[in-house]
Design a protein around this motif. Structure first.
Motif, mmCIF file in Angstrom:
data_model
loop_
_atom_site.group_PDB
_atom_site.id
_atom_site.type_symbol
_atom_site.label_atom_id
_atom_site.label_comp_id
_atom_site.label_asym_id
_atom_site.label_seq_id
_atom_site.Cartn_x
_atom_site.Cartn_y
_atom_site.Cartn_z
ATOM 1 N N GLY A 87 -8.917 1.493 5.793
ATOM 2 C CA GLY A 87 -7.535 1.527 6.149
ATOM 3 C C GLY A 87 -6.462 0.882 5.333
ATOM 4 N N GLY A 88 -6.953 -0.296 4.703
ATOM 5 C CA GLY A 88 -5.950 -1.057 3.645
ATOM 6 C C GLY A 88 -5.863 -0.445 2.213
ATOM 7 N N LEU A 89 -7.079 0.228 1.929
ATOM 8 C CA LEU A 89 -6.943 0.753 0.610
ATOM 9 C C LEU A 89 -6.093 2.020 0.623
ATOM 10 C CD1 LEU A 89 -10.644 0.446 -0.576
ATOM 11 C CD2 LEU A 89 -8.590 -0.544 -1.645
ATOM 12 N N ALA A 90 -6.253 2.755 1.792
ATOM 13 C CA ALA A 90 -5.126 3.925 2.067
ATOM 14 C C ALA A 90 -3.859 3.719 1.945
ATOM 15 C CB ALA A 90 -5.539 4.626 3.454
ATOM 16 N N GLY B 227 1.276 2.764 -2.126
ATOM 17 C CA GLY B 227 2.431 1.890 -2.670
ATOM 18 C C GLY B 227 2.651 0.696 -1.765
ATOM 19 N N ASP B 228 2.302 0.558 -0.625
ATOM 20 C CA ASP B 228 2.643 -0.469 0.285
ATOM 21 C C ASP B 228 1.967 -1.650 -0.128
ATOM 22 O OD1 ASP B 228 3.429 -2.125 2.440
ATOM 23 O OD2 ASP B 228 2.440 -0.916 3.819
ATOM 24 N N LEU B 229 2.690 -2.568 -0.571
ATOM 25 C CA LEU B 229 1.924 -3.871 -1.081
ATOM 26 C C LEU B 229 1.889 -4.868 0.047
ATOM 27 C CD1 LEU B 229 2.829 -3.911 -4.922
ATOM 28 C CD2 LEU B 229 0.766 -3.183 -4.011
ATOM 29 N N THR B 230 2.708 -4.691 1.152
ATOM 30 C CA THR B 230 3.157 -5.782 2.177
ATOM 31 C C THR B 230 1.633 -6.134 3.005
ATOM 32 O OG1 THR B 230 3.800 -4.189 3.531
ATOM 33 C CG2 THR B 230 5.288 -5.297 2.074
#
Lengths: 683, 154
Positions: A302-305, A310-313
């Motif tokens: 999930g995190g990698l997706a 482009g979500d780095l938060t």
């Protein structure tokens, strides 16, 4: 004593052997001696018997002869008696040699020749004369006589044989005594040796056996201990060097091996137990792990997706199991790091913006400094001109000094000639003084002679008596004159000698002056050489100045190139600005934890806002120099100071005026021809 | 040169000369002439003080070194040496002296006898001592000085 068991046994055996061997040797020696003595006594016994037979034969002869004489009436000798006589005489004759040999060996003092003669006599009398007398029927007197002869000879023989017989019996007794004494002695000796050998051998055996038994008992006790299970205690007697020591050492090695084996078995048993325990534990572990891994993979996916969008938060806050925890941390770190990097890039791009503006300003500064450099080159050129003028002046001065030195040299040589003349004058004065001396000598001689003459005159006057009195006065006056002349001559001589010494001193001084002048001449020559080298140096310096000129020309060229480089730098700054804008657009696609797109960051740097890039001629990427400089207020076109400097320098050196004029005129022509290259513009 | 020659019986005319540092004198009447030094011809088998012979205008005369004769070191003859030719008992003898110093006349009573403490043989050389202001001069007895030499020459 460090002996092995076999050596110990050997020692005992050898001791016993030596005892027995010495017994045998002693016995052999004594039996030898006894048997020799017995053999001797046997020999002597044979001789004794023979001597007794001889005595018996002698008596037989005498008795038979007497019988023959008694029976002389029968006028014949019976055959029996004749045989007895012949046999006995033959035996007697043969016994002489035996007696002789014995008496010689026994050292008896017997006249063998006489004995032999007596035997011959009795043989002859009994065997030849008696039968003849009997057969012939001789008178009684004849028979008496022959009877006496035979008795006498027989008596003498008997005496000799008695002596011999006595000697033989004595010798026999002596030999037997010797044998008995020898056998007794050997018996005593054998007993002593035997006793010593037995004591020595038994002592050695007792000592060695006690030693061996001690070692064996120690080893036996140790081995019994081992057999009973006590393997901790070490074996005794291992330090012994003999076979028992060896047995003890081997037993000790066996003991140590047993100890090692026991220890290894205990360790193996321990290891087996622990392996079994672990296996059961592992089974349950594995099932728990599989479930945990499945959960972690799902969260990470999930995190990698989100990261791909482009979500780095986003961070993963739910902790993973221990061995996968690293994965979670790394993911979180990567996201954080990426976020930081993107932020940094945003910052840097704006920083690059401001830097490019600064570079533009720096390029402007560089342009100003290049102008200053050109001005400095001009000043350098004028200074060089000054130096050249000074140099020329010093060169001419040096040459002048060289000429003066030449003059000085000539003067010094002239002075030397003067000195030489002065020397010659001195010599002439000396010779004149010598002449004066000679003349004075002549005057002195004359004064002496005059004195003598005056003396003679005085003598003559005295002899003349009263008549010569006046003459004597005159003579006296003459003598006084002569004496004064002599004194004056002596004074002059002293004066001449003094003036000679003065002349000598003068001559020495003049010589010294000559030498000093020569030294001055040599120094002058050296000075001249130095002047020449100074002039040469000045010429070389001229050449050096020309080289400096060339260098300044090169510096001018470089300055122009620097100006072009500044232009290029400006163009590059422009490109850099555009590139920075593009970079910001790219970065704005990422969302960082600060909650805003990265690209939205920042207004433009202040520098950019406040100092816009001054309007320039459009940048031409192929050419670095603007074709024509824009005419700006406060700027003036002027010729390159470096070029001017070069021209001035060439004029100043003036080594080849024609050439320099030519060059400078050419320069001027080129200046007019291409004003664009000689325009000294400010960038 | 203060002395004055006087023809008086009470006066003695003498000629003084130097031998080394000492001064001697002889009677002027014994002198025949004074001449400068000339080389001599040595004579064999003569005493050391007999230097040799010279030719005096055809006459051959012996020359004696006075210094050596009087027991002093030999005189070194030079151009300034002099030979005093004397007439002793009719024989001419040359005396080599270093330098003839003076001619003078003295009173007879100024001649004092030599001290008696000197042995007779040595005293015979000296007729007396002349005491002058500066020094003393030995008046030589030429007869004794030359006597042996004359006997030898005879």
């Amino acid at each position: 004593m460090k002996l092995s068991v076999s050596q110990r046994l050997w020692v005992s055996g050898v001791a016993a052997f030596i005892g027995i061997g010495s017994l045998v040797v002693v016995g052999w020696y004594s039996s030898n001696t006894v048997s020799h003595a017995l053999a001797n006594s046997q020999t002597i016994d044979v001789i004794d018997k023979q001597v007794n037979d001889l005595r018996f034969a002698n008596e037989e002869i005498r008795l038979a002869s007497m019988d023959v004489i008694i029976d002389r009436a029968s006028k014949a000798v019976t055959a029996e008696r004749k045989t007895t006589l012949e046999e006995n005489t033959k035996f007697l004759k043969s016994g002489v040699s035996a007696v002789e040999s014995f008496s010689k060996s026994a050292g008896l003092n017997i006249d063998i020749a006489k004995l032999s003669a007596d035997v011959d006599d009795i043989v002859k009398a009994s065997n030849e004369r008696l039968p003849a007398l009997v057969a012939g029927g001789a008178p009684d007197a004849e028979f008496d006589k022959i009877d006496d002869d035979i008795d006498a000879a027989g008596g003498r023989i008997k005496t000799v044989l008695d002596v011999v017989a006595k000697a033989t019996s004595e010798a026999q007794t002596h030999e037997v005594d010797t044998a008995v004494a020898q056998s007794q002695q050997s018996a005593v000796l054998q007993f002593l040796i035997g006793a010593v050998a037995v004591i020595l051998a038994s002592g050695l055996i007792a000592w060695q056996s006690r030693n061996i038994m001690k070692g064996l008992n120690a080893v036996r006790r140790s081995m019994n201990r081992i057999a009973e299970g006590d393997i901790a205690t070490s074996v005794d007697g291992t330090q012994r060097l003999d076979e028992i020591g060896e047995i003890a050492r081997v037993a000790d090695i066996l003991r140590k091996a047993t100890v090692e084996k026991d220890r290894a078995e205990a360790a193996a048993h321990e290891a087996r137990l622990s392996v079994d325990r672990e296996r059961t534990e592992n089974e349950t572990e594995r099932q728990r792990d599989e479930e945990e891994i499945r959960r972690c993979v799902t969260i990470l996916a999930g995190g990698l997706a989100r990261l791909a969008e482009g979500d780095l938060t986003q961070q993963i806050d739910d902790p993973f199991r221990a061995d996968l925890e690293r994965l979670r941390q790394d993911y979180n770190a990567a996201v954080t790091r990426l976020s930081t990097v993107i932020g940094n890039i945003t910052d840097q791009s704006s920083s690059i913006h401001s830097s490019s503006v600064q570079i533009r300003m720096a390029a402007d500064d560089l342009a100003k400094r290049t102008e200053q450099q050109a001005a400095s080159l001009e000043e350098t050129s004028s200074a060089l001109e000054q130096i050249t003028i000074t140099m020329r002046g010093s060169t001419s001065k040096a040459e002048e000094a060289g000429a003066m030195v030449e003059g000085t040299k000539a003067q010094a040589e002239k002075s030397t000639a003067v000195v030489r003349e002065a020397m010659q004058a001195m010599e002439r004065i000396e010779s004149a003084s010598a002449e004066i001396g000679k003349i004075i000598n002549v005057i002195d001689e004359i004064a002496f002679q005059t004195n003598l003459l005056a003396l003679n005159a005085g003598v003559e006057a005295a002899r003349a008596g009263e008549a010569g009195k006046g003459f004597a006065v005159v003579a006296q006056e003459v003598r006084e004159l002569a004496n004064r002349a002599a004194t004056a001559a002596k004074d002059i001589k002293q004066l001449v000698a003094r003036s000679g010494a003065e002349v000598q001193t003068g001559a020495e001084l003049v010589t010294a002056t000559g030498q000093a002048l020569r030294a001055i001449g040599a120094d002058v020559v050296k000075i001249n050489e130095h002047m020449i080298s100074i002039v040469n140096a000045a010429r070389e310096q001229n050449a050096g100045l020309a080289e400096i000129n060339t260098a300044i020309g090169q510096m001018d060229h470089v300055t122009q190139q620097n100006a072009a480089m500044v232009e290029q730098t400006n163009a590059a700054c422009q490109t850099l600005n555009e590139d920075t804008t593009r970079l910001e657009n790219v970065i704005s696609q990422f969302r960082t934890r600060l909650g805003m797109p990265a690209g939205s960051h920042a207004e433009r740097p202040v520098v950019r806002a406040n100092t816009p890039i001054p309007p320039r001629a459009p940048v031409v990427s192929t050419g670095f120099k603007p074709a024509v400089a824009p005419a700006q207020p406060g700027q003036r076109a002027r010729t390159s100071p470096a070029q001017k400097l070069m021209g001035r320098l060439e004029n100043a050196f003036g080594g080849a005026p024609a050439k320099s004029t030519l060059q400078s005129s050419g320069q001027r022509a080129s200046t007019q021809a291409s004003p664009s290259t000689d325009q000294w513009e400010e960038f | 040169m203060t002395n004055v020659i006087k023809q008086s019986g009470a006066y003695l005319e003498i000629v003084s000369f130097h031998l080394g540092e000492q001064e001697f004198c002889i009677d002027i009447m014994a002198i025949r002439e004074i001449r400068g030094w000339a080389p001599v011809t040595p004579m064999p088998h003569t005493p050391r003080y007999v230097l040799g012979l010279i030719n005096l205008r055809g006459a051959v005369i012996p020359v004696i070194d006075m210094a050596c004769r009087l027991g002093m070191p030999m005189t070194e003859p030079s151009e300034r040496s002099a030979i005093i030719v004397t007439d002793i008992k009719g024989k001419l003898v040359g005396l080599l002296v270093e330098q003839v110093s003076d001619m003078m006349s003295i009173k007879a009573e100024d001649l004092q006898p030599a001290p008696e403490i000197i042995p007779e043989a040595q005293r015979a050389f000296c007729r007396g001592i002349v005491a002058l202001e500066k020094n003393m001069v030995c008046f030589l007895n030429l007869d004794t000085v030359i006597a042996d030499e004359l006997t030898m020459a005879a």
